[in-house]
Design a protein around this motif. Structure first.
Motif, mmCIF file in Angstrom:
data_model
loop_
_atom_site.group_PDB
_atom_site.id
_atom_site.type_symbol
_atom_site.label_atom_id
_atom_site.label_comp_id
_atom_site.label_asym_id
_atom_site.label_seq_id
_atom_site.Cartn_x
_atom_site.Cartn_y
_atom_site.Cartn_z
ATOM 1 N N ARG A 108 0.879 -1.195 0.017
ATOM 2 C CA ARG A 108 0.073 0.109 -0.007
ATOM 3 C C ARG A 108 0.845 1.320 -0.025
ATOM 4 O O ARG A 108 1.974 1.307 0.152
ATOM 5 N N ARG A 109 0.338 2.470 -0.476
ATOM 6 C CA ARG A 109 0.855 3.690 -0.160
ATOM 7 C C ARG A 109 0.499 4.138 1.139
ATOM 8 O O ARG A 109 -0.467 4.045 1.794
ATOM 9 N N ASP A 110 1.530 4.769 1.901
ATOM 10 C CA ASP A 110 1.549 5.179 3.090
ATOM 11 C C ASP A 110 1.292 6.677 3.023
ATOM 12 O O ASP A 110 2.423 7.484 2.616
ATOM 13 N N ASN A 324 8.666 13.063 0.528
ATOM 14 C CA ASN A 324 8.328 13.434 -1.054
ATOM 15 C C ASN A 324 7.196 12.330 -1.730
ATOM 16 O O ASN A 324 6.931 11.521 -1.177
ATOM 17 N N ASP A 325 7.375 12.503 -2.991
ATOM 18 C CA ASP A 325 6.385 11.879 -3.727
ATOM 19 C C ASP A 325 7.196 10.634 -4.670
ATOM 20 O O ASP A 325 6.539 10.063 -5.526
ATOM 21 N N GLU A 326 8.294 10.171 -4.036
ATOM 22 C CA GLU A 326 8.834 9.157 -4.913
ATOM 23 C C GLU A 326 8.335 7.739 -4.337
ATOM 24 O O GLU A 326 8.510 6.739 -5.203
ATOM 25 N N TRP A 327 7.594 7.619 -3.345
ATOM 26 C CA TRP A 327 6.997 6.163 -2.983
ATOM 27 C C TRP A 327 8.076 5.310 -2.798
ATOM 28 O O TRP A 327 7.980 4.467 -3.580
ATOM 29 N N ARG A 328 8.803 5.300 -1.927
ATOM 30 C CA ARG A 328 10.119 4.329 -1.572
ATOM 31 C C ARG A 328 9.701 3.517 -0.561
ATOM 32 O O ARG A 328 8.883 4.000 0.373
ATOM 33 N N VAL A 329 10.268 2.442 -0.465
ATOM 34 C CA VAL A 329 10.180 1.370 0.711
ATOM 35 C C VAL A 329 11.095 1.814 1.660
ATOM 36 O O VAL A 329 12.320 2.125 1.299
ATOM 37 N N ALA A 330 10.792 2.293 2.767
ATOM 38 C CA ALA A 330 11.576 2.450 3.985
ATOM 39 C C ALA A 330 12.835 3.502 3.540
ATOM 40 O O ALA A 330 13.846 3.481 3.757
ATOM 41 N N PRO A 331 12.493 4.724 3.099
ATOM 42 C CA PRO A 331 13.166 5.831 2.699
ATOM 43 C C PRO A 331 13.873 6.357 4.190
ATOM 44 O O PRO A 331 13.370 6.359 5.157
ATOM 45 N N ARG A 332 15.042 6.871 3.877
ATOM 46 C CA ARG A 332 15.785 7.598 5.303
ATOM 47 C C ARG A 332 15.247 9.122 5.615
ATOM 48 O O ARG A 332 15.213 9.825 4.783
ATOM 49 N N GLN A 333 14.351 8.764 6.453
ATOM 50 C CA GLN A 333 13.446 9.957 7.136
ATOM 51 C C GLN A 333 13.755 10.124 8.460
ATOM 52 O O GLN A 333 13.878 9.204 9.364
ATOM 53 N N LEU A 334 13.857 11.490 9.011
ATOM 54 C CA LEU A 334 13.940 11.950 10.235
ATOM 55 C C LEU A 334 15.073 11.405 11.143
ATOM 56 O O LEU A 334 14.938 10.646 12.450
ATOM 57 N N GLU A 335 16.076 10.959 10.080
ATOM 58 C CA GLU A 335 17.414 10.453 11.355
ATOM 59 C C GLU A 335 18.122 11.238 11.832
ATOM 60 O O GLU A 335 19.437 11.530 11.369
#
Length: 517
Positions: A108-110, A324-335
């Motif tokens: 799914r899209r989150d 962003n709208d790249e719709w990646r699996v487990a992107p590096r966010q808020l690290e």
């Protein structure tokens, strides 16, 4: 005695030692310690779950795909209750996607974090992970895009022993025993315009009341958390709590609080006093809840669940394009990578939760791995401790029995945000069953050593068994992927205990903990 009031004058001043005193008395007991105060939070966000706690190809992974090196660090951290699966994520989550055969689970899209959710980790797997880490699962239900029926379905699937459609499905999915989840969050941050399904306090209060009533019809022993404000800066802060609780007070057991802090504009002095805002937050919510209690003529006293708190450099993340709208699996966010100063503020926030433990019955450090977290990992590689790991792990280990609120006398310093702030903060715990006590301290001065004399005679303490401090000449020193051990706890050297008086010297910008017996 007042310290210098500006950063410039502090920098120019020669290092000095400032005296402070404290008295710790058993009569100043706050509350018995509920281990839920040392909870944490795992959300399907960035690399918290995937590449964080779950990485099937990692050398330490078990049959479920969970990294056992991370499990060991979580156990060392001492987190007791894990809030799951969100967070903003839960407001669009279909719990059914995460159960059943993994190969059949939908991708799914989150929408909350603009990422792809594979659903390879769901309720049953996460419950098994909680058992590995000796922690209690605290579940959130989706009241953003869903409602009462789905909450009841999830409750039946998770907790009913057998003999119903959904309990039998859980059994068929490979989990014969019910999860027996006691604590449930009724949605997440529904006051926030960023939240999927955001609604007014009036509408949320009514929905929370109906959902709570239905869930308690199924199981009256559940402990339910209504959404409070997402922060003390929200324009609806206070009024949101009042309206929500006027609808739901008799149906819920907790109201939630969320607060994050960061250094802004190079104002380290104000940042070091961040716990004053947390104290204001707690006192305001308590006053509002008690107002509703008396208005409704209720005999019940509501507690607070501070189920999101941490250091979070939110301004910097908002300015980035990592969501962003790249719709990646487990992107590096808020690290975020945390400094010594961050850890000192962090430790002080945890002390503030303890000081208010008579009303703050539960708390969740947000989050646990990779995402604004005390534990970091690399795919296929190491897991290591951030600076914030140390105050949490030591406090969780040493704080036992009941919380004591010391009477402190110390100097103050001027801050741009909070006005005059005490140079030192202190909280203590004592366990009458073992005779063990602990004292936790913060020195907020940027330049001056504090010599604190603490009357501990009422604790019958005769020996200091442990003395730890977190301090560095570089307050912005950090543990990184390439230098994972740059910052660690040090032994606090200048400590003495004579004739019931504990004397300790605290370095500038430091957090310290002492164990007594």
């Amino acid at each position: 005695m007042t310290a210098t009031s500006t950063a410039a004058s502090e920098t120019a001043a020669a290092p000095t030692t400032i005296p402070a005193t404290a008295v710790i008395s058993r009569a100043a007991a706050v509350a018995p310690i509920d281990r839920r105060i040392f909870g944490s939070f795992v959300e399907h966000l960035g690399r918290c779950v995937y590449d964080g706690i779950y990485e099937p190809g990692h050398p330490t992974a078990n049959e479920d795909g969970f990294r056992l090196d991370v499990v060991e660090l979580v156990k060392e951290l001492g987190s007791t209750t894990i809030r799951y699966p969100g967070g903003n994520f839960v407001s669009g989550y279909r719990w059914e996607d995460g159960v059943g055969p993994r190969e059949q689970r939908p991708v799914r899209r989150d929408l909350a974090w603009h990422a792809i959710e594979t659903n390879q980790v769901g309720l049953n797997e996460f419950a098994r992970w909680c058992k590995l880490t000796n922690s209690e699962l605290m579940m959130a239900v989706n009241l953003g895009t869903r409602g009462i029926e789905e909450a009841l379905d999830l409750l039946e699937y998770a907790n009913h022993p057998s003999g119903t459609a959904l309990s039998e499905k859980r059994i068929a999915d490979g989990t014969p025993e019910p999860h027996n989840i006691r604590m449930w969050c009724l949605g997440n941050e529904m006051d926030g315009p960023w939240q999927i399904g955001h609604m007014s306090a009036e509408n949320y209060g009514r929905l929370a009341a109906r959902t709570a009533s239905a869930m308690k019809t199924a199981d009256s022993s559940l402990e339910l958390v209504a959404c409070g404000s997402s922060g003390s800066a929200m324009p609806t802060f206070g009024e949101w709590e009042r309206v929500v609780l006027e609808h739901s007070y008799e149906h819920v057991d907790y109201i939630s609080c969320h607060a994050y802090y960061q250094e802004r504009n190079g104002d380290l002095g104000s940042y070091l006093a961040s716990s004053l805002d947390m104290q204001y937050f707690i006192e305001t919510v308590v006053a509002t809840a008690d107002h509703v209690k008396h208005k409704l003529r209720s005999s019940k006293t509501l507690k607070l669940s501070f189920d999101e708190w941490n250091i979070w450099y939110l301004d910097e993340h908002r300015a980035s394009d990592e969501v962003n709208d790249e719709w990646r699996v487990a992107p590096r966010q808020l690290e975020d990578v945390y400094s010594v100063a961050d850890a000192v503020v962090f430790g002080n926030l945890l002390m503030t939760l303890l000081k208010n433990h008579d009303r703050v019955g539960s708390a969740s450090l947000a989050q646990l791995v990779n995402v604004i977290a005390p534990i970091m990992t690399e795919p296929g590689g190491d897991a290591w401790r951030q600076t914030t790991f140390f105050p949490f792990s030591v406090t969780s280990r040493l704080a036992r029995g009941e919380v004591l609120l010391p009477r402190v006398s110390c100097g103050t310093y001027s801050t741009a945000v909070y006005g005059e702030a005490p140079l030192v903060d202190v909280v203590a715990t004592t366990d009458s069953a073992t005779g063990a006590s602990a004292v936790f301290l913060v020195n907020r001065s940027q330049t001056e050593t504090l010599e604190v004399s603490i009357d501990v005679s009422d604790l019958d303490a005769t020996v200091v068994t442990e003395a730890h401090t977190l301090h560095d000449e570089d307050v912005y020193a950090k543990n990184t992927r390439t230098d994972q051990g740059r910052v660690s706890l040090k032994e606090l050297q200048e400590v003495s205990l004579q004739d019931g008086v504990l004397t300790v010297r605290l370095a500038p910008v430091s957090w310290s903990a002492l164990a007594l017996a």
